[in-house]
Design an enzyme around this catalytic site. Structure first.
Site, short mmCIF file in Angstrom:
data_model
loop_
_atom_site.label_atom_id
_atom_site.label_comp_id
_atom_site.label_asym_id
_atom_site.label_seq_id
_atom_site.Cartn_x
_atom_site.Cartn_y
_atom_site.Cartn_z
N ALA A 194 -36.69 -6.95 4.59
CA ALA A 194 -37.04 -5.54 4.36
C ALA A 194 -36.36 -4.65 5.38
O ALA A 194 -36.11 -5.07 6.51
CB ALA A 194 -38.56 -5.38 4.44
N GLY A 195 -36.04 -3.45 4.98
CA GLY A 195 -35.34 -2.54 5.90
C GLY A 195 -35.34 -1.12 5.36
O GLY A 195 -36.17 -0.76 4.54
N PHE A 216 -31.56 -12.24 1.18
CA PHE A 216 -31.74 -10.89 0.62
C PHE A 216 -33.19 -10.51 0.41
O PHE A 216 -33.55 -9.81 -0.53
CB PHE A 216 -30.90 -10.72 -0.67
CG PHE A 216 -29.49 -10.36 -0.33
CD1 PHE A 216 -28.65 -11.28 0.26
CD2 PHE A 216 -29.03 -9.06 -0.51
CE1 PHE A 216 -27.37 -10.94 0.65
CE2 PHE A 216 -27.74 -8.71 -0.12
CZ PHE A 216 -26.92 -9.65 0.45
N LYS A 233 -0.51 3.32 7.17
CA LYS A 233 -1.32 2.10 7.20
C LYS A 233 -0.41 0.86 7.27
O LYS A 233 -0.67 -0.08 8.04
CB LYS A 233 -2.14 2.05 5.91
CG LYS A 233 -3.44 1.31 5.99
CD LYS A 233 -4.23 1.64 4.73
CE LYS A 233 -5.44 0.79 4.58
NZ LYS A 233 -6.10 0.99 3.29
N CYS A 243 -20.52 -1.05 -1.83
CA CYS A 243 -20.62 -1.78 -3.11
C CYS A 243 -21.92 -1.53 -3.85
O CYS A 243 -21.91 -1.04 -4.98
CB CYS A 243 -20.47 -3.27 -2.87
SG CYS A 243 -18.82 -3.70 -2.31
N GLY A 249 -27.14 0.03 1.49
CA GLY A 249 -26.07 1.02 1.48
C GLY A 249 -24.75 0.30 1.35
O GLY A 249 -24.69 -0.81 0.81
N GLU A 273 -14.20 -10.21 -6.61
CA GLU A 273 -14.36 -10.70 -5.24
C GLU A 273 -15.78 -10.45 -4.77
O GLU A 273 -16.31 -9.37 -4.96
CB GLU A 273 -13.34 -9.97 -4.35
CG GLU A 273 -13.33 -10.45 -2.92
CD GLU A 273 -13.28 -11.95 -2.81
OE1 GLU A 273 -12.32 -12.55 -3.30
OE2 GLU A 273 -14.22 -12.53 -2.24
N ASP A 282 0.86 -1.19 0.00
CA ASP A 282 0.00 0.00 0.00
C ASP A 282 0.89 1.24 0.00
O ASP A 282 1.96 1.23 0.60
CB ASP A 282 -0.92 0.01 1.23
CG ASP A 282 -2.18 0.80 0.98
OD1 ASP A 282 -3.28 0.20 0.96
OD2 ASP A 282 -2.08 2.04 0.78
N LYS A 320 -19.66 -9.75 -11.83
CA LYS A 320 -19.63 -9.05 -10.54
C LYS A 320 -20.73 -7.98 -10.47
O LYS A 320 -21.49 -7.90 -9.50
CB LYS A 320 -18.25 -8.44 -10.33
CG LYS A 320 -18.13 -7.53 -9.13
CD LYS A 320 -18.29 -8.28 -7.82
CE LYS A 320 -18.56 -7.34 -6.69
NZ LYS A 320 -17.59 -7.28 -5.66
C1 UDX Z 1 -22.17 -6.80 -1.05
C2 UDX Z 1 -22.29 -8.18 -1.71
O1 UDX Z 1 -23.11 -9.02 -0.91
C3 UDX Z 1 -20.92 -8.78 -1.89
O2 UDX Z 1 -21.03 -10.03 -2.56
C4 UDX Z 1 -20.07 -7.82 -2.70
O3 UDX Z 1 -18.77 -8.33 -2.87
C5 UDX Z 1 -20.02 -6.46 -2.05
O4 UDX Z 1 -21.34 -5.98 -1.85
P1 UDX Z 1 -21.75 -5.84 1.41
O5 UDX Z 1 -21.86 -4.49 0.79
O6 UDX Z 1 -20.65 -6.11 2.37
O7 UDX Z 1 -21.62 -6.95 0.25
O8 UDX Z 1 -23.11 -6.10 2.20
P2 UDX Z 1 -24.39 -7.03 2.08
O9 UDX Z 1 -24.42 -7.95 3.24
O10 UDX Z 1 -24.54 -7.63 0.75
O11 UDX Z 1 -25.55 -5.93 2.31
C6 UDX Z 1 -25.72 -4.85 1.40
C7 UDX Z 1 -26.83 -3.95 1.85
O12 UDX Z 1 -28.12 -4.54 1.64
C8 UDX Z 1 -26.81 -3.57 3.34
O13 UDX Z 1 -27.13 -2.20 3.45
C9 UDX Z 1 -27.87 -4.45 3.96
O14 UDX Z 1 -28.44 -3.89 5.12
C10 UDX Z 1 -28.87 -4.50 2.83
N1 UDX Z 1 -29.71 -5.71 2.89
C11 UDX Z 1 -29.18 -6.93 2.60
C12 UDX Z 1 -31.06 -5.60 3.24
O15 UDX Z 1 -31.57 -4.50 3.51
N2 UDX Z 1 -31.83 -6.73 3.25
C13 UDX Z 1 -31.33 -7.96 2.94
O16 UDX Z 1 -32.10 -8.93 2.97
C14 UDX Z 1 -29.96 -8.06 2.62
#
Ligand code: UDX
Length: 450
Positions: free
Chosen positions: A256-257, A253, A35, A264, A261, A151, A30, A208
């Site tokens: 609901a929420g 997935f 870091k 990614c 965010g 990834e 890096d 991806k």
């Molecule tokens: C995601 C992908 O899952 C991962 O494969 C990729 O490499 C990077 O992006 P991440 O951003 O770490 O990973 O979080 P993830 O657990 O996927 O959740 C993403 C968002 O969706 C969060 O804000 C989470 O709260 C929301 N979420 C997820 C929901 O609101 N409801 C769900 O059922 C699942």
């Protein structure tokens, strides 16, 4: 095998730690000297369960090291993984590839023999071709090839995702390159969890984005179904269970929420839309997903205000959870940010607690009182709102919360608590997608067709 990894962010650091744990000899590089110095002292730049231990074990075993000296790190390696950031470019949402290209240039110049440059960063279709062009300009005769290996690890579950992945995608254009990647990932097949999928480089790059856009769409879909549930007197958790048991849909997935965010989904869906736009091949479903999620976050602010009787000026709202999901300190694109803004714009005083995210949150939010624990958040507040479903918030003493609150209102944006339990503790409960049919006797049924 000897491997170098450029970039010690989430993906780079976790990959480096896991590859070294597989038995490879890994150097993580890096440019950020402080870091690297911290990592050498065992201090992790991110919060990820189990990462510090894994790093420590492998550093001690002599398989993992950290440096800011790229040229030395890539000597005599079989592969160099590029895992630098690809933030959304200001203004147009395109992925900013300048770090990827800069890393490729440096690596190509420094390599002392044949090696594979592997893109692990999430990059738009065609980036591998551009890296190949850069390499052929700088080092045409070194025998360097370029592969894509996106990834899929999730923050908070990164180590197990890396070591027990559903699949590993490798996009490569020739057999020698494929065999280097196969050798690097061979330890996974010994774990009997290898699902190495070889594709073309462009296909790998698109997989991806398509995966993240699909998952984001699933979340946005169930969130809109949740809104409908509230109106028609149905329960979104029942709907999720009921549709998720269909294997073609799957259970995951569908929680609901307050909207998705993180580092990614928001960035990658925008970048995919740009690719679609540039290629005149619209992705209308992804467009709708992005729009629905964007408007949802502030709508959650309005939902809280409604639950508090419509006026919050001068009232205190207590928030539990600030990070975009549990088990991370990552605040990037967290729904908590627009929710807090909406509440503050309406004149509310915001108090909050997050188990890991408060340091980052302090740099991003103004006028928020940070409290030491959930009960201190509730004390004297006019409502308590669960924004992130941290384990630490799953077994609260709800009676104590009800007694501490000035007005006993619990807005549970993650449906952590069954409504019954909260009501029994003396709280007025508002969940997400939990329609109360009894209180809405006027929901109109469609007229039966004569
Ligand atoms: C995601 C992908 O899952 C991962 O494969 C990729 O490499 C990077 O992006 P991440 O951003 O770490 O990973 O979080 P993830 O657990 O996927 O959740 C993403 C968002 O969706 C969060 O804000 C989470 O709260 C929301 N979420 C997820 C929901 O609101 N409801 C769900 O059922 C699942």
């Amino acid at each position: 095998m000897r491997i170098a990894i450029i970039g010690t962010g989430y993906v780079g650091l976790v990959s480096g730690a896991c590859f070294s744990d597989f038995g490879h000899e890994v150097t993580c590089v890096d440019k950020d000297v402080s870091k690297i110095a911290a990592l050498r002292h065992g201090i992790m730049p991110i919060y990820e369960p189990g990462l510090d231990m894994l790093v420590e074990t492998n550093v001690r075993a002599g398989r993992l090291s950290f440096t800011d000296d790229l040229a030395t790190a890539v000597k005599n390696v079989s592969a160099v993984f590029i895992a630098v950031g690809t933030p959304s470019r200001r203004g147009d949402g395109h992925a900013d590839l300048s770090y990827v290209f800069a890393a490729a240039r440096e690596v190509a110049a420094a390599l002392d023999g044949p090696a594979v440059i592997v893109n692990k960063s999430t990059v738009p279709v065609g980036t591998g071709d551009e890296v190949e062009r850069i390499v052929s300009e700088i080092a045409p005769d070194k025998g360097i090839t370029v592969a894509s290996n996106p990834e899929f690890l999730r923050e908070g579950a990164a180590l197990s995702d890396f070591k027990r992945p559903d699949r590993v995608i490798v996009g490569a254009e020739d057999e020698p390159t494929r065999s280097v990647l196969a050798a690097i990932y061979r330890p996974l097949s010994l774990n009997q969890s290898s699902a190495l999928v070889f594709t073309s480089r462009r296909t790998a790059e698109l997989i991806k984005y398509a995966a993240n856009a699909f998952l984001a769409t699933k979340v946005a879909f169930i969130n809109e179904i949740a809104d409908l549930c509230e109106v028609v007197g149905a329960d979104v958790q029942g709907v999720s269970r009921g549709i998720g048991m269909d294997n073609r849909i799957g259970r995951k997935f569908l929680h609901a929420g307050p909207g998705f965010g993180g580092s990614c989904f928001p960035k990658d869906t925008l970048a995919l839309l740009k690719t679609a736009d540039d290629n005149d091949s619209p992705l209308r479903i992804v467009e709708a997903t992005v729009a629905a999620n964007e408007s949802r976050k502030r709508a959650m602010g309005r939902k809280i205000i409604r639950a508090m009787g419509g006026r919050v000026r001068g009232k205190t709202v207590g928030l539990l959870g600030l990070t975009f999901k549990p088990d991370t300190d990552d605040m990037r694109d967290s729904p908590a940010i627009p929710i807090i803004r909406a509440l503050q714009d309406a004149g509310a005083i915001v108090r909050a607690h997050d188990p890991e995210g408060m340091e980052q949150a302090k740099t991003m939010l103004s006028d928020v009182d940070f409290a030491a624990d959930p009960y201190a958040v509730a004390d004297g507040a006019d409502a308590l709102v669960i924004v992130t479903e941290w384990d630490a918030f799953r077994a609260l003493d709800l009676k104590r919360i009800a007694a501490l609150l000035a007005t006993p209102t619990l807005v549970d944006l993650r449906n952590v608590y069954p409504a019954r339990e909260a009501v029994a503790a003396g709280l007025e409960y508002v969940g997400v997608g939990i329609g109360d049919f009894e209180s809405r006797p006027f929901v109109k049924m469609a007229d039966p067709v004569a």
